[in-house]
Design a protein around this motif. Sequence first.
Motif, PDB file in Angstrom:
ATOM      1  N   ASP A   1       0.813  -1.221   0.000  1.00  8.66           N
ATOM      2  CA  ASP A   1       0.000   0.000   0.000  1.00  8.66           C
ATOM      3  C   ASP A   1       0.844   1.268   0.000  1.00  8.66           C
ATOM      4  N   ILE A   2       2.131   1.143   0.367  1.00  6.80           N
ATOM      5  CA  ILE A   2       2.956   2.350   0.483  1.00  6.80           C
ATOM      6  C   ILE A   2       4.327   2.191  -0.161  1.00  6.80           C
TER       7      ILE A   2
ATOM      8  N   ILE B   1       1.034   6.934  -0.544  1.00  8.08           N
ATOM      9  CA  ILE B   1       0.075   5.831  -0.419  1.00  8.08           C
ATOM     10  C   ILE B   1      -0.508   5.515  -1.795  1.00  8.08           C
ATOM     11  N   VAL B   2      -0.770   4.232  -2.064  1.00  9.83           N
ATOM     12  CA  VAL B   2      -1.495   3.866  -3.274  1.00  9.83           C
ATOM     13  C   VAL B   2      -2.842   4.593  -3.253  1.00  9.83           C
ATOM     14  N   PRO B   3      -3.135   5.425  -4.259  1.00  9.14           N
ATOM     15  CA  PRO B   3      -4.345   6.263  -4.199  1.00  9.14           C
ATOM     16  C   PRO B   3      -5.655   5.480  -4.088  1.00  9.14           C
TER      17      PRO B   3
ATOM     18  N   TYR C   1      -6.120   2.410   2.737  1.00 11.96           N
ATOM     19  CA  TYR C   1      -5.216   3.254   3.525  1.00 11.96           C
ATOM     20  C   TYR C   1      -5.359   4.713   3.091  1.00 11.96           C
ATOM     21  N   ALA C   2      -5.409   4.943   1.786  1.00 12.44           N
ATOM     22  CA  ALA C   2      -5.557   6.314   1.288  1.00 12.44           C
ATOM     23  C   ALA C   2      -6.893   6.911   1.704  1.00 12.44           C
ATOM     24  N   ARG C   3      -7.930   6.093   1.710  1.00 15.19           N
ATOM     25  CA  ARG C   3      -9.248   6.589   2.141  1.00 15.19           C
ATOM     26  C   ARG C   3      -9.252   6.902   3.631  1.00 15.19           C
TER      27      ARG C   3
ATOM     28  N   ALA D   1       2.021  13.450   0.543  1.00 13.50           N
ATOM     29  CA  ALA D   1       3.078  12.595   0.022  1.00 13.50           C
ATOM     30  C   ALA D   1       4.420  13.316   0.024  1.00 13.50           C
ATOM     31  N   VAL D   2       5.479  12.538   0.184  1.00 14.41           N
ATOM     32  CA  VAL D   2       6.853  13.043   0.079  1.00 14.41           C
ATOM     33  C   VAL D   2       7.600  12.037  -0.791  1.00 14.41           C
TER      34      VAL D   2
END
Length: 350
Positions: free
Chosen positions: A90-91, A123-125, A129-131, A138-139
């Motif tokens: 996920d990341i 994060i995977v959009p 996790y993103a929700r 993001a960095v």
Amino acid sequence: MPTLEPAPARRLTWLRWGCTTALGLSLWCAGAALAFDLQGHRGARALAPENTLAGFERALAIGVSTLELDVVLSAEGVPVISHDTTPNPDITRDASGRWLQSRGQPFNTLTLAQIAEFDVGRIVPSSRYARDFPQQQAVDGERIPTLASLFELVRKLRADHVRFSIELKRNPERPHESPAPEAFVQAVMAVIQAHGMAGRSTLQSFDWSVLKAAQRLAPEMPLSFLTIQRPRSNNLESGVWSAGAQIARHKDAPAMVAAAGGRLWSPNFNDISQRLLERAREEGLRVIPWTVNETSDMERLIDWGVDGIITDHPDRLRAVMMRRGLALPPAVEPAQASQAPQAVRTATTH
């Protein structure tokens, strides 16, 4: 003789203990005997990439008393900061910038050079996790840091007040993905001691065999006994996670922690009640629940008298503390944070 009303749950604090045992802590620590422990979970997970130097800088800029983080070991036995024993798809992006499609190889089979190729700054959009954390900024290019590089960054930023709550990530149901408890503790303690952070660190784990090893190998180290008692996840039930102990043989979770030699209990916040907090006081335990993100829950737990809170939203907890008149830890200004060289931010070979 008049009947006395029962006293409210008494708040204990690591500062009363830590300031008398640790050298070199700030005057804020020495003067705040009743300070509430504001712990930034994985840095500031709701706001910045988890368990990265960028995330820890963000937490320091907000102002926390403790950086909460997770460590695993590389193939060389070097502690690196990750919540999972394998790269989290996920990341995590690989060296070509592609998202991992599944859990990767365990970190204890990957070299530092291989780990350094992963980008964990976004994060995977499309993920849950993103929700869950739509505010996370993001960095891109952020790497998995070593524990040593975090200590070096904190020293460079002169965040002399901040403590570290270091979770040793080990799954006893998948022992091949982690080192043995003794080797794990030895590797982490070697880095802590080399950087002079023993007086500012606490070791924690859901796997109590790790804590038992720490009690033998580093008896001076504060330990936090992590617990969860949810229908689908319970580390106190079978004995696999709790070094053979079982909740059925104890009055309750506080009694079980105390019997294991614990002084600090860190339960899932959904598992705690005011009565259970009172029971923890009867057992002489400090209590810092995890992971509390809603203001209403923070307010309730503070009313009950917990000693601190672990949160993905240190900004929210700080605002609650300010309204309550609780002592606030110093904030490291962003201008100071920006002085940290990029080489330190991305280093994974210290």
